[in-house]
Design a protein around this motif. Structure first.
Motif, PDB file in Angstrom:
ATOM      1  N   ALA A 435      60.740 101.174  51.700  1.00 17.37           N
ATOM      2  CA  ALA A 435      60.190 102.178  52.619  1.00 17.37           C
ATOM      3  C   ALA A 435      58.800 101.806  53.085  1.00 17.37           C
ATOM      4  N   SER A 436      58.465 100.530  53.045  1.00 17.70           N
ATOM      5  CA  SER A 436      57.125 100.093  53.433  1.00 17.70           C
ATOM      6  C   SER A 436      57.169  99.427  54.797  1.00 17.70           C
ATOM      7  N   ALA A 466      72.729 107.935  44.660  1.00 15.37           N
ATOM      8  CA  ALA A 466      71.327 108.159  44.335  1.00 15.37           C
ATOM      9  C   ALA A 466      70.468 107.326  45.284  1.00 15.37           C
ATOM     10  N   LEU A 467      69.187 107.719  45.429  1.00 14.20           N
ATOM     11  CA  LEU A 467      68.279 107.029  46.345  1.00 14.20           C
ATOM     12  C   LEU A 467      66.932 106.842  45.677  1.00 14.20           C
ATOM     13  N   ILE A 468      66.459 105.590  45.680  1.00 15.06           N
ATOM     14  CA  ILE A 468      65.126 105.226  45.203  1.00 15.06           C
ATOM     15  C   ILE A 468      64.402 104.542  46.355  1.00 15.06           C
ATOM     16  N   ALA A 469      63.223 105.014  46.697  1.00 13.06           N
ATOM     17  CA  ALA A 469      62.413 104.409  47.755  1.00 13.06           C
ATOM     18  C   ALA A 469      61.126 103.871  47.129  1.00 13.06           C
ATOM     19  N   PHE A 470      60.773 102.636  47.485  1.00 14.57           N
ATOM     20  CA  PHE A 470      59.524 102.069  46.970  1.00 14.57           C
ATOM     21  C   PHE A 470      58.588 101.760  48.136  1.00 14.57           C
ATOM     22  N   ARG A 471      57.347 102.174  47.964  1.00 15.62           N
ATOM     23  CA  ARG A 471      56.307 102.003  48.976  1.00 15.62           C
ATOM     24  C   ARG A 471      54.965 102.172  48.286  1.00 15.62           C
ATOM     25  N   LEU A 495      61.538 112.070  54.389  1.00 11.57           N
ATOM     26  CA  LEU A 495      61.195 111.041  53.413  1.00 11.57           C
ATOM     27  C   LEU A 495      59.966 110.285  53.911  1.00 11.57           C
ATOM     28  N   PRO A 496      59.021 109.963  53.016  1.00 14.49           N
ATOM     29  CA  PRO A 496      57.814 109.246  53.447  1.00 14.49           C
ATOM     30  C   PRO A 496      58.093 107.780  53.702  1.00 14.49           C
ATOM     31  N   GLY A 497      57.200 107.108  54.419  1.00 15.15           N
ATOM     32  CA  GLY A 497      57.357 105.690  54.710  1.00 15.15           C
ATOM     33  C   GLY A 497      56.026 105.060  55.067  1.00 15.15           C
ATOM     34  N   GLY A 498      55.972 103.698  54.905  1.00 18.02           N
ATOM     35  CA  GLY A 498      54.774 102.950  55.244  1.00 18.02           C
ATOM     36  C   GLY A 498      54.021 102.496  54.013  1.00 18.02           C
ATOM     37  N   GLY A 499      53.147 101.484  54.184  1.00 16.34           N
ATOM     38  CA  GLY A 499      52.329 100.998  53.089  1.00 16.34           C
ATOM     39  C   GLY A 499      52.789  99.646  52.582  1.00 16.34           C
ATOM     40  N   PRO A 500      52.174  99.158  51.446  1.00 11.01           N
ATOM     41  CA  PRO A 500      52.569  97.874  50.857  1.00 11.01           C
ATOM     42  C   PRO A 500      53.985  97.922  50.290  1.00 11.01           C
ATOM     43  N   THR A 501      54.417  96.768  49.666  1.00  8.24           N
ATOM     44  CA  THR A 501      55.803  96.631  49.221  1.00  8.24           C
ATOM     45  C   THR A 501      55.852  96.339  47.719  1.00  8.24           C
ATOM     46  N   PRO A 502      56.006  97.350  46.863  1.00 12.37           N
ATOM     47  CA  PRO A 502      56.169  97.119  45.416  1.00 12.37           C
ATOM     48  C   PRO A 502      57.642  96.838  45.077  1.00 12.37           C
ATOM     49  N   LEU A 503      58.133  95.665  45.452  1.00 10.14           N
ATOM     50  CA  LEU A 503      59.552  95.338  45.269  1.00 10.14           C
ATOM     51  C   LEU A 503      59.935  95.312  43.799  1.00 10.14           C
ATOM     52  N   ALA A 504      59.049  94.787  42.933  1.00  8.05           N
ATOM     53  CA  ALA A 504      59.357  94.737  41.500  1.00  8.05           C
ATOM     54  C   ALA A 504      59.497  96.149  40.927  1.00  8.05           C
ATOM     55  N   ALA A 505      58.644  97.070  41.354  1.00  9.32           N
ATOM     56  CA  ALA A 505      58.743  98.449  40.869  1.00  9.32           C
ATOM     57  C   ALA A 505      60.039  99.098  41.328  1.00  9.32           C
ATOM     58  N   GLY A 506      60.459  98.810  42.554  1.00 13.89           N
ATOM     59  CA  GLY A 506      61.718  99.369  43.034  1.00 13.89           C
ATOM     60  C   GLY A 506      62.910  98.842  42.247  1.00 13.89           C
ATOM     61  N   LEU A 507      62.910  97.529  41.961  1.00 12.97           N
ATOM     62  CA  LEU A 507      64.022  96.967  41.192  1.00 12.97           C
ATOM     63  C   LEU A 507      64.022  97.490  39.761  1.00 12.97           C
TER      64      LEU A 507
END
Length: 613
Positions: A435-436, A466-471, A495-507
């Protein structure tokens, strides 16, 4: 006469197609009544309704009152098919009496299998063996397939042995009254159809067409040949012609040529390649090498003046231009690689609930109780021996006959039998969405639509989404596992959006949720939508190298868990980072330049149905 508009023309085309399908269904009844067990049976694709009931009643009337009509109930066991011990007769006569199974009762008649797409593979194999090796004259199999378009059809073991296919889903009730009904009376089996001959060139054309359409089983060719011979006999001929072959292709595979546009006068005067021409003439008029069919026969027969229809159909099949009926796809016969039918999710065996699939000697769980009927069946063959042993022990111990108790059944612990249950666990699709960035709104919008479409289809199967968004610096569980479409729409509204990409946190969040779902007995399916450009570590610091190391460790842990994972590259241009991530996860990689809701929903739904395999 006024010209028809586009909508009226479409309605007229549907009406004409429905009438043609019903005429083919009536023709299939005539062929079934003559061919009987020699053509295996009928694959009937139809949902419950009046049209299906009318078709089955007409088929039963044509088979005659003397033809056994046996029904295989859903959830039947091996004992129902092959026969078991008749407990009532065994206890009454004091000796083992076996009851007749459904397969033996169907000999010489028809075996009706409702909901055949859900038939257990082991039972389907038993029915297929009985078709291949009949006890006497064999029986006709009527397999009713009620699966939807996105669901798996009947088992390959059963569908490969059924010659004819009839689809009633595109037939309205008025089509059944606009065509002539089947002839009244019983259709006797006439072995004279076996004397009908088929030309070698037609045989080669059938082999080429079935192979080009993707059917490599030799049984398919046998079905086509026997159907063509039955059609010739039905018309009173002792030799098949091209028309019989074309109808056989339509009845067995659902293949038909699309209406071709009218050719120009110059093209109409040019002679085309003909499989009936003399070899020398065919060589002179042969098309270029890249358009030549290797299976094209060249036996000397009478040379027609127009393009041969079989050659045209073969070229259309290999070019991918052949159309099929809207309701009879291009012979979607089941293949060994087809998915299993029924509800998605892994199959749980030795469960405390579900459908029975066998009898075991050991209890499947500590609280299991022996099945009374199965236990008595196991003890029935030894009653005389045990009664004699008990009498001998009584005499050896000098026990008076009046004091000796005579039980009605001699049952030991070795006779205990336990019913084994299994059920298909539900699946949970876990969307982990990036979501970034500037395209977050577009990704989230399409993901919302995909989740709503998927929930509408998963409700019947009791599957969850289920839905997980990382941003920013972390991942957030926006939608816990649910199958409520109303709750999902309410929570997905903003749903919010924008910002950096914490891909590891999302996984990491997706992996933790997958473990929780697995502990609850469901089968998780991870769906990762990202462009692969992670730049935030797990502690929230902007460190791209550290984030890459953490992502690699999490991906290895996810791969070790053997979760079914789908990685969707939603970048504007495919990136190597997503490809590397999919390899580390052991995931299925899909590149979607535009992640539209329909494609994502269909992709995830298909993966959820395959998760049980």
């Amino acid at each position: 006469m006024a010209e028809l508009g586009p909508h009226d023309a479409f309605e007229q085309a549907l009406d004409d197609r429905g009438a043609e399908l019903w005429a083919d269904a009536m023709l299939a009844i005539e062929l079934l009544c003559v061919g009987r067990a020699a053509i295996g049976g009928l694959w009937l694709k139809a949902r419950s309704g009046g049209v299906r009931d009318l078709f089955l009643s007409r088929l039963q009337d044509r088979l005659g009152a003397n033809t056994p009509w046996t029904r295989l109930p859903p959830g039947s066991s091996f004992a129902n098919l092959i026969g078991g011990i008749d407990l009532a007769a065994t206890s009454a006569q004091g000796r083992m009496i076996r009851q007749q199974g459904l397969l033996a009762r169907a000999e010489g008649g028809a075996l009706l299998i409702p909901m055949s797409e859900r038939l257990d593979p082991a039972l389907a194999a038993l029915v297929a063996k009985s078709v291949d090796q009949p006890i006497a004259g064999g029986f006709l199999v009527i397999a009713i397939d009620e699966s939807l378009d996105e669901e798996a059809p009947i088992s390959n073991l059963l569908g490969d042995r059924l010659a004819l296919r009839v689809d009633l889903d595109g037939i309205a009730w008025h089509h059944t009254t606009s065509t002539s009904a089947a002839a009244v009376g019983t259709a006797d089996v006439d072995p004279a159809w076996r004397t009908v001959t088929i030309d070698d060139r037609l045989m080669k054309a059938l082999a080429s067409l079935s192979l080009s359409a993707g059917h490599r089983s030799p049984r398919i060719l046998g079905h086509l040949v026997r159907t063509a011979r039955l059609l010739a006999w039905h018309d009173g001929r002792l030799a098949t012609n091209e028309s019989d072959v074309l109808i056989a292709l339509r009845l067995c595979l659902g293949l038909r040529l699309a209406p071709q546009p009218e050719a120009s006068p110059t093209e109409a005067n040019e002679p085309g390649p003909d499989i009936d021409q003399h070899p020398q003439q065919a060589e002179e008029q042969r098309p270029p090498a890249d358009m030549t069919e290797p299976e094209e026969p060249s036996e000397p027969t009478t040379a027609p003046t127009q393009l041969d229809t079989l050659t045209e159909m073969l070229a259309a099949v290999q070019a991918g231009a052949l159309v099929a009926d809207p309701w009879i796809s291009i012979c979607q016969r089941p293949t060994p690689g087809a998915g299993s039918a029924g509800k998605s999710g892994g199959v749980r065996k030795n469960a405390r609930r579900g459908r029975p699939f066998g009898i075991g000697l050991a209890p499947p769980h500590p609280e299991a109780k022996p099945d009374i009927v199965a236990t008595l069946r196991a003890a029935a063959p030894f009653q005389r021996i045990r009664a004699a042993q008990r009498l001998a022990f009584s005499k050896a111990d000098d026990v008076p006959a009046s004091d000796a108790r005579t039980p009605r059944a001699f049952v030991t612990r070795d006779d205990f039998r336990y019913v084994r249950l299994r059920h298909a666990a539900p699946s949970t699709a876990i969307f982990v969405v990036d979501a970034s960035g500037s395209t977050a709104l577009e990704r989230l919008g399409e993901t919302k639509g995909a989740i709503e479409q998927l929930l509408a289809r998963c409700y019947v199967r009791r599957d969850e989404v289920a839905l997980i968004a990382f941003r920013g610096t972390a991942a957030e569980l926006l939608l816990p596992p649910t199958r409520s479409l109303t709750a999902a729409k309410r929570k997905l509204a903003a749903l919010p959006g924008g910002g950096p990409t914490p891909l590891a946190a999302g996984l990491k969040a997706g992996l933790e949720l997958a473990l929780s779902v697995e502990r609850r007995g469901s089968s998780p399916v991870l769906v990762l939508l990202t462009d692969g450009s992670g730049n935030i570590a797990l502690d929230g610091t902007p460190d791209r190298a550290r984030a890459a190391d953490e992502l690699q460790r999490l991906a290895a842990s996810c791969k070790l868990r053997d979760f079914r994972t789908i990685c969707i590259d939603i970048a504007r241009r495919p990136r190597d980072s997503v490809t590397n991530l999919a390899q580390m996860l052991g995931a299925d990689l899909h590149v979607l330049r535009k992640a539209d809701a329909g494609r994502v929903s269909h992709l995830v739904d298909r993966s959820m149905q395959e998760a049980r395999t």
